[in-house]
Write an enzyme that holds these catalytic residues in place. Sequence first.
Site, mmCIF file in Angstrom:
data_model
loop_
_atom_site.group_PDB
_atom_site.id
_atom_site.type_symbol
_atom_site.label_atom_id
_atom_site.label_comp_id
_atom_site.label_asym_id
_atom_site.label_seq_id
_atom_site.Cartn_x
_atom_site.Cartn_y
_atom_site.Cartn_z
ATOM 1 N N SER A 217 36.637 36.861 39.639
ATOM 2 C CA SER A 217 37.004 37.748 40.834
ATOM 3 C C SER A 217 37.632 39.000 40.786
ATOM 4 O O SER A 217 38.283 39.483 39.728
ATOM 5 C CB SER A 217 37.793 36.661 41.805
ATOM 6 O OG SER A 217 39.157 36.773 41.485
ATOM 7 N N LYS A 218 37.942 39.792 41.719
ATOM 8 C CA LYS A 218 38.715 41.038 41.842
ATOM 9 C C LYS A 218 40.153 40.921 41.191
ATOM 10 O O LYS A 218 40.531 41.907 40.732
ATOM 11 C CB LYS A 218 38.857 41.520 43.290
ATOM 12 C CG LYS A 218 37.515 42.011 43.842
ATOM 13 C CD LYS A 218 37.822 42.853 44.972
ATOM 14 C CE LYS A 218 36.815 42.808 45.837
ATOM 15 N NZ LYS A 218 36.559 42.969 47.263
ATOM 16 N N ARG A 219 40.827 39.837 41.316
ATOM 17 C CA ARG A 219 41.719 39.624 40.703
ATOM 18 C C ARG A 219 42.135 39.910 39.178
ATOM 19 O O ARG A 219 43.142 40.557 38.683
ATOM 20 C CB ARG A 219 42.487 38.240 40.922
ATOM 21 C CG ARG A 219 43.436 37.935 42.312
ATOM 22 C CD ARG A 219 43.536 36.410 42.200
ATOM 23 N NE ARG A 219 42.355 35.326 42.345
ATOM 24 C CZ ARG A 219 42.086 34.506 41.526
ATOM 25 N NH1 ARG A 219 42.896 34.048 40.617
ATOM 26 N NH2 ARG A 219 41.045 33.776 41.629
#
Length: 460
Positions: A217-219
């Site tokens: 994910s973007k994290r």
Amino acid sequence: MAKEIKRQIRTRIAPSPTGMLHVGTARAALFNELFARKQGGEFVLRIEDTDRQRSEKKFEQDVLTGLKWLGLEWDEGPDIGGKYGPYRQSERGEFYRAALQQLIDDERAYQVPHGEAIVFRVSEEEIVFTDLIRGTVKVPTSSWGGDFIVARSMNDPLYHLAAVVDDQLMQISHVIRGEDHLTNTARHILLQRSLAYETPQYAHLPLLLDEGRRKLSKRAGDVSLLSYRDKGYLADAMLNYLALLGWNPGGQEEYFTHEELVRSFNLSKVQKGGAIFNQVKLTSMNKHYLQELDEDKLLDWGKKYLLLDQKKNHELLGMEEGRLKAALKTEQGRLSTYHELEVLLDWARPSWAGEYKSDLLIWRESTAADTINYLSALAEEFKLMGNSDWVEETLTPRILSWIRARNWHNGAVLWPMRVALTGRENSPGPFAVAVVVGKTETVTRLELAHKKLQDSISGE
Ligand code: GLU
């Protein structure tokens, strides 16, 4: 004897334009494309924009640009000026209305009392299907908690219904998509049965994980495909890397062109377990591909990225093109993304003035006094050379024998020369750099280094 009629192989990628094209979707697109191509089948692009609130044109554009960048071409679609546009679910309402009507007429679905939503009837059973990667998959319908909505109204179908109708009408033979769709597949099979559709074959790809084995994910970093293009990753490298996310070619080879992938791809070699998206690996792959570029392509690549920040890079961009090309070539083996470009090319700027520490000029087995001597001797020797000798083939043997004639050590002389020209501990060879910056600048830089070292000694 009954002849088995083999279905034409047709696959699809069906992104929802609700965000930038995700690397996971790009990987699914690639696997679908490879699978179809290998068997002489067809690959279809379908934009699943039934969610009008969240779908945006800019995201659709990002999908199209991303797929084209990777070289993944779809084989059909509405004609847009001699090319194929994508199918868009927002333009296919009539087909979904017909299917919804059929479900209602057959009492497989009903309209909610006093409302418009259409609900599909679910009876308790276990849906069993064969997944080409996972084998037998069983999903009890009881896990869904009853009936489910297939449309907000006759004109507003939801994903499950629209996907099932389109897979049927587009005669999709194989649905290859992420593992997160496993339970959706069970719903789709139920819908297919109720509508007397064919059920395609399913293959669910392993999830993409970050290095901490969490869902990518973007994290954990960039997940948008084109953000990699914008950082200097080459399409060929990206395509090659995506192919290895969950697919194991067997054997040692890991570099594949698109055509080689088409030839070797096989769903049976797709793993079940999650596939880790490893930035370091991707970057090293990009480095490999950058090394393979010919000098014109390398120049195009370099210019494209330097132009992203014209203000900062104006000096490199303003240089004679031959100099930029030659500078890029000397650093080619060190480049792995755009990130390093500015730093690595810094020495190539005509106004470069060497922000290095004078100590760096001294080779580990040499002394400051000797180094001062070598620097001025080199500068004098270069001044004697004609401009036509200023090519690596002449310069290199000439200086090497000049060093030998004096009984000096190559390292003791060439190390300071290289540092004087680049200010770096690791850099291309001194002759290659000297040729790029030219004779005059070479002499100036040697004199500057000489002064720097002398000043530091007398300052002590
Ligand atoms: N629109 C769905 C998505 O973006 C695609 C699902 C499918 O491949 O059927 O996740």
